[in-house]
Design a protein around this motif. Sequence first.
Motif, short mmCIF file in Angstrom:
data_model
loop_
_atom_site.label_atom_id
_atom_site.label_comp_id
_atom_site.label_asym_id
_atom_site.label_seq_id
_atom_site.Cartn_x
_atom_site.Cartn_y
_atom_site.Cartn_z
N GLY A 177 18.95 -83.38 -1.75
CA GLY A 177 19.94 -83.56 -0.71
C GLY A 177 19.81 -84.91 -0.04
N VAL A 178 20.91 -85.37 0.52
CA VAL A 178 20.97 -86.67 1.22
C VAL A 178 21.11 -86.37 2.71
CG1 VAL A 178 22.26 -88.81 1.48
CG2 VAL A 178 22.02 -87.76 -0.78
N CYS A 179 20.17 -86.89 3.50
CA CYS A 179 20.05 -86.51 4.90
C CYS A 179 20.23 -87.72 5.81
CB CYS A 179 18.66 -85.90 5.11
SG CYS A 179 18.31 -85.35 6.79
N HIS A 180 20.64 -87.46 7.06
CA HIS A 180 20.72 -88.54 8.05
C HIS A 180 19.36 -89.20 8.25
CE1 HIS A 180 24.58 -89.40 9.95
NE2 HIS A 180 24.91 -88.14 9.73
N THR A 181 18.28 -88.42 8.10
CA THR A 181 16.95 -89.02 8.23
C THR A 181 16.73 -90.07 7.15
OG1 THR A 181 16.09 -86.99 9.21
CG2 THR A 181 14.48 -88.53 8.30
N ASP A 182 17.21 -89.82 5.92
CA ASP A 182 17.13 -90.84 4.87
C ASP A 182 17.86 -92.11 5.30
OD1 ASP A 182 15.93 -88.82 3.37
OD2 ASP A 182 17.79 -88.30 2.34
N LEU A 183 18.99 -91.94 5.94
CA LEU A 183 19.76 -93.09 6.43
C LEU A 183 18.98 -93.85 7.50
CD1 LEU A 183 22.44 -94.68 6.46
CD2 LEU A 183 23.30 -93.00 8.11
N HIS A 184 18.34 -93.12 8.42
CA HIS A 184 17.56 -93.78 9.47
C HIS A 184 16.37 -94.54 8.87
CE1 HIS A 184 20.06 -91.77 12.29
NE2 HIS A 184 19.48 -90.60 12.21
N GLY A 217 19.09 -81.81 17.77
CA GLY A 217 18.56 -81.46 16.46
C GLY A 217 18.24 -82.62 15.55
N GLY A 218 18.35 -83.86 16.02
CA GLY A 218 18.10 -85.02 15.17
C GLY A 218 16.74 -85.62 15.39
N ILE A 219 16.26 -86.38 14.41
CA ILE A 219 15.00 -87.10 14.55
C ILE A 219 15.19 -88.43 15.28
CG2 ILE A 219 15.16 -88.34 12.35
CD1 ILE A 219 12.16 -87.80 11.98
N TYR A 220 16.44 -88.85 15.41
CA TYR A 220 16.77 -90.13 16.05
C TYR A 220 18.03 -89.94 16.89
CZ TYR A 220 18.81 -94.79 16.58
OH TYR A 220 19.38 -95.92 17.09
N SER A 221 18.10 -90.63 18.01
CA SER A 221 19.31 -90.62 18.83
C SER A 221 19.44 -91.95 19.55
CB SER A 221 19.26 -89.49 19.86
OG SER A 221 20.39 -89.53 20.72
N THR A 222 20.66 -92.36 19.82
CA THR A 222 20.89 -93.46 20.74
C THR A 222 20.50 -93.00 22.14
OG1 THR A 222 23.19 -92.78 21.05
CG2 THR A 222 22.76 -94.40 19.32
N PRO A 223 20.32 -93.91 23.09
CA PRO A 223 19.86 -93.51 24.42
C PRO A 223 20.80 -92.50 25.10
CG PRO A 223 19.62 -95.87 24.14
CD PRO A 223 20.40 -95.39 22.95
N ILE A 224 20.18 -91.61 25.86
CA ILE A 224 20.94 -90.66 26.68
C ILE A 224 21.31 -91.36 27.99
CG2 ILE A 224 20.86 -88.44 27.89
CD1 ILE A 224 18.70 -87.59 25.87
N PRO A 225 22.59 -91.36 28.37
CA PRO A 225 22.97 -91.99 29.63
C PRO A 225 22.33 -91.29 30.83
CG PRO A 225 24.89 -91.55 28.25
CD PRO A 225 23.73 -90.81 27.64
N PRO A 226 22.31 -91.94 31.99
CA PRO A 226 21.77 -91.26 33.18
C PRO A 226 22.45 -89.92 33.40
CG PRO A 226 22.19 -93.58 33.64
CD PRO A 226 22.78 -93.30 32.29
N VAL A 227 21.63 -88.92 33.74
CA VAL A 227 22.13 -87.56 33.94
C VAL A 227 22.14 -87.25 35.43
CG1 VAL A 227 21.78 -85.11 33.44
CG2 VAL A 227 21.19 -86.84 31.71
N LEU A 233 27.86 -91.03 4.08
CA LEU A 233 27.30 -90.24 5.17
C LEU A 233 27.41 -90.99 6.50
CD1 LEU A 233 25.69 -87.62 5.83
CD2 LEU A 233 23.61 -88.97 5.49
N LYS A 234 27.08 -92.26 6.48
CA LYS A 234 27.14 -93.05 7.72
C LYS A 234 28.54 -93.12 8.27
CE LYS A 234 25.96 -97.49 9.79
NZ LYS A 234 25.24 -98.77 9.65
N HIS A 235 29.53 -93.20 7.38
CA HIS A 235 30.91 -93.40 7.83
C HIS A 235 31.73 -92.11 7.82
CE1 HIS A 235 30.22 -97.69 8.01
NE2 HIS A 235 29.77 -97.69 6.77
N ASP A 236 31.03 -90.98 8.00
CA ASP A 236 31.68 -89.66 8.12
C ASP A 236 32.53 -89.31 6.91
OD1 ASP A 236 30.59 -88.99 10.60
OD2 ASP A 236 32.16 -90.05 11.70
N GLY A 237 32.09 -89.76 5.73
CA GLY A 237 32.87 -89.51 4.53
C GLY A 237 32.49 -88.26 3.77
#
Length: 357
Positions: free
Chosen positions: A40-47, A277-287, A340-344
């Motif tokens: 399988g091809v995973c977002h983690t592979d992409l990261h 649920g991801g191993i990587y995320s962009t920053p969370i804005p102030p909450v 995968l990166k481009h929602d294809g």
Amino acid sequence: MRAMLLRKPGPIDDRPLELVDLERPHPGPGEILIGVNACGVCHTDLHIAEGELPPRRSPVVPGHQIVGRVVELGAGVTAHKVGDRVGVPWLHWTDGTCRYCRRGDENLCDAATFTGWDVDGGYAEYTVAPADFSYPLAEDLSDLAAAPLLCAGIIGYRSLRLSGLVPGAMAEATAGSPAGPGAAAGRRLALYGFGAAAHICLQIARYWGAEVYAFTREEKHRDLARELGAVWAGAAGEAPAGDPALKLDAAIIFAPAGELVIDALRVLDKGGTVAMGGIYSTPIPPVEYPLIYRERVIRSVTNSTRGDAAGLLRLAAAIPIATEIQVFPLEQANEALIALKHDGIRGAAVLQVSRED
């Protein structure tokens, strides 16, 4: 053996994976050599490919949703035999002795190693894995269909449990158990991002009787969510089912976008949990505090345990889970990751590495 090798991380559109010929590995004590049929091809592979996860081994063969057959046993292996069909997930090895392992949290082991990051993975015709971290697979699911279960399925299952949606013990979610059918009846779950993990997670949640609301950008992903039983699908920021007063009991974020935490909190009921649920995320804005007041929780989901893998594989057979897949040959691993990166990808991408006789 043929393999797709990452020598140096870079933008996936530059196709950093190279098709190479590597020497076939040999299993050490406690290990098995696997002839890989699908991965399988995973977002983690992409990261990993793009360097968002810093290199642990370089060069490295990525891939951690591996399905194949045992072709050679290392010394001391008794749990498998040559010819067995097995699956290999993200968690490659833990020390079994640290305080996290001793208390049942091997996913947090400081010494843990990971398939396709610390060691070569499944974007190759052969791979080596510890026998104790490889899983027998039922023969009634094809190699290609089984591959996404080995990470997308496992992390979706763990995310469900950590979201608070599912009562009961960690790895006992099978038909007839306390966390089996009906345990989550009447509860509402939000899924943000609708790819490989979410489309499996939705099927488990529906099996447990929950209502599922899918938040995703692409209409093709919304269509798939509805086909699999979501009661509503729309864009992040929209009111679920068009009702601003409707509150949901739990939310899981699979897209690596920190701003979705704010959207999820806005639709979350009192006492609810947002699980990332991801191993990587962009920053969370102030909450702002009112968004988490009334005992709302934000929590991460970190890796998985062998108990998670066993529980998911039992559930996959009981439901049974149907994976939506798009197949690429091994040499098109870059193209699969670009899509995968481009929602294809509708569902999950899987590499056809070799074909069974």
